[in-house]
Design an enzyme around this catalytic site. Sequence first.
Site, mmCIF file in Angstrom:
data_model
loop_
_atom_site.group_PDB
_atom_site.id
_atom_site.type_symbol
_atom_site.label_atom_id
_atom_site.label_comp_id
_atom_site.label_asym_id
_atom_site.label_seq_id
_atom_site.Cartn_x
_atom_site.Cartn_y
_atom_site.Cartn_z
ATOM 1 N N ASN A 45 0.842 -1.200 0.000
ATOM 2 C CA ASN A 45 0.000 0.000 0.000
ATOM 3 C C ASN A 45 0.874 1.244 0.000
ATOM 4 O O ASN A 45 1.973 1.263 0.570
ATOM 5 C CB ASN A 45 -1.021 -0.003 1.144
ATOM 6 N N ILE A 46 0.392 2.265 -0.681
ATOM 7 C CA ILE A 46 1.132 3.516 -0.855
ATOM 8 C C ILE A 46 0.186 4.659 -0.507
ATOM 9 O O ILE A 46 -0.770 4.929 -1.252
ATOM 10 C CB ILE A 46 1.632 3.651 -2.314
ATOM 11 N N GLU A 47 0.412 5.281 0.636
ATOM 12 C CA GLU A 47 -0.510 6.328 1.095
ATOM 13 C C GLU A 47 -0.125 7.698 0.530
ATOM 14 O O GLU A 47 0.921 7.853 -0.111
ATOM 15 C CB GLU A 47 -0.552 6.329 2.630
ATOM 16 N N CYS A 56 -4.103 0.650 -2.473
ATOM 17 C CA CYS A 56 -3.987 -0.564 -1.664
ATOM 18 C C CYS A 56 -2.918 -1.498 -2.249
ATOM 19 O O CYS A 56 -2.615 -1.454 -3.446
ATOM 20 C CB CYS A 56 -5.307 -1.323 -1.651
ATOM 21 N N GLU A 58 -3.093 -4.661 -2.867
ATOM 22 C CA GLU A 58 -3.629 -5.580 -3.880
ATOM 23 C C GLU A 58 -3.667 -4.897 -5.242
ATOM 24 O O GLU A 58 -3.300 -5.472 -6.262
ATOM 25 C CB GLU A 58 -5.062 -6.022 -3.515
ATOM 26 N N CYS A 93 -10.305 -4.741 0.600
ATOM 27 C CA CYS A 93 -11.397 -3.758 0.602
ATOM 28 C C CYS A 93 -12.291 -3.983 -0.619
ATOM 29 O O CYS A 93 -11.925 -4.711 -1.552
ATOM 30 C CB CYS A 93 -10.839 -2.333 0.624
ATOM 31 N N CYS A 96 -10.749 -3.197 -4.092
ATOM 32 C CA CYS A 96 -9.802 -4.219 -4.560
ATOM 33 C C CYS A 96 -10.539 -5.480 -5.013
ATOM 34 O O CYS A 96 -10.150 -6.107 -6.001
ATOM 35 C CB CYS A 96 -8.783 -4.538 -3.472
HETATM 36 N N1 THU Z 1 -5.341 -1.179 2.597
HETATM 37 C C1 THU Z 1 -4.813 -2.047 1.669
HETATM 38 O O1 THU Z 1 -3.663 -1.906 1.254
HETATM 39 N N2 THU Z 1 -5.604 -3.058 1.226
HETATM 40 C C2 THU Z 1 -6.890 -3.261 1.609
HETATM 41 O O2 THU Z 1 -7.571 -4.084 1.029
HETATM 42 C C3 THU Z 1 -7.429 -2.515 2.739
HETATM 43 C C4 THU Z 1 -6.677 -1.279 3.102
HETATM 44 C C5 THU Z 1 -4.495 -0.083 3.075
HETATM 45 C C6 THU Z 1 -4.914 1.276 2.596
HETATM 46 C C7 THU Z 1 -4.342 2.165 3.667
HETATM 47 O O3 THU Z 1 -3.005 2.458 3.330
HETATM 48 C C8 THU Z 1 -4.353 1.313 4.918
HETATM 49 O O4 THU Z 1 -4.515 -0.031 4.484
HETATM 50 C C9 THU Z 1 -5.454 1.652 5.899
HETATM 51 O O5 THU Z 1 -6.674 1.665 5.271
#
Ligand code: THU
Length: 139
Positions: A45-47, A56, A58, A93, A96
């Site tokens: 994941n890359i915020e 996300c 995935e 999520c 995804c």
């Molecule tokens: N996140 C994912 O990478 N995959 C998911 O299916 C659920 C959420 C990440 C997004 C964000 O960086 C962190 O988890 C909190 O939501």
Amino acid sequence: MEKALAEKMIDLAIEQLNFSYTPYSHFKVGAALLTRGGKLYGGCNIENAAYGPTNCAERTAFFKAVSEGERQFDAICIVGGKDGVLTEYAAPCGVCRQVMMEFCNPETFQIILATSREQYEIFTLRELLPLGFGPGNLA
Ligand code: THU
């Protein structure tokens, strides 16, 4: 899914936690995506400071693979937890799951949720996205 392959995917997904960029949530997610041809793509994941552009793990894995010409996938492994500590399954999520629906057969695509090599469960996309809307609906 063979145990050895599941373990290999779990290892790769856990490795991706090192690359996860999460200065805001500190919730680290790693994914390992298996193509029909047997190739593995990792993703994290890359915020983003604007929150919305966050990607996300995935989808990172899917977009890496699709951008390199892959279109068919057999399985994905997902791990995640606060500060990268894997205490419970990190289920994908809704967004995804929808991206999976675009490229995968929901009856056969395997989603491996893991906390370690020893602790994992496998679900089909159909189980996690019942009655999903996909390319077939537009055919
Ligand atoms: N996140 C994912 O990478 N995959 C998911 O299916 C659920 C959420 C990440 C997004 C964000 O960086 C962190 O988890 C909190 O939501």
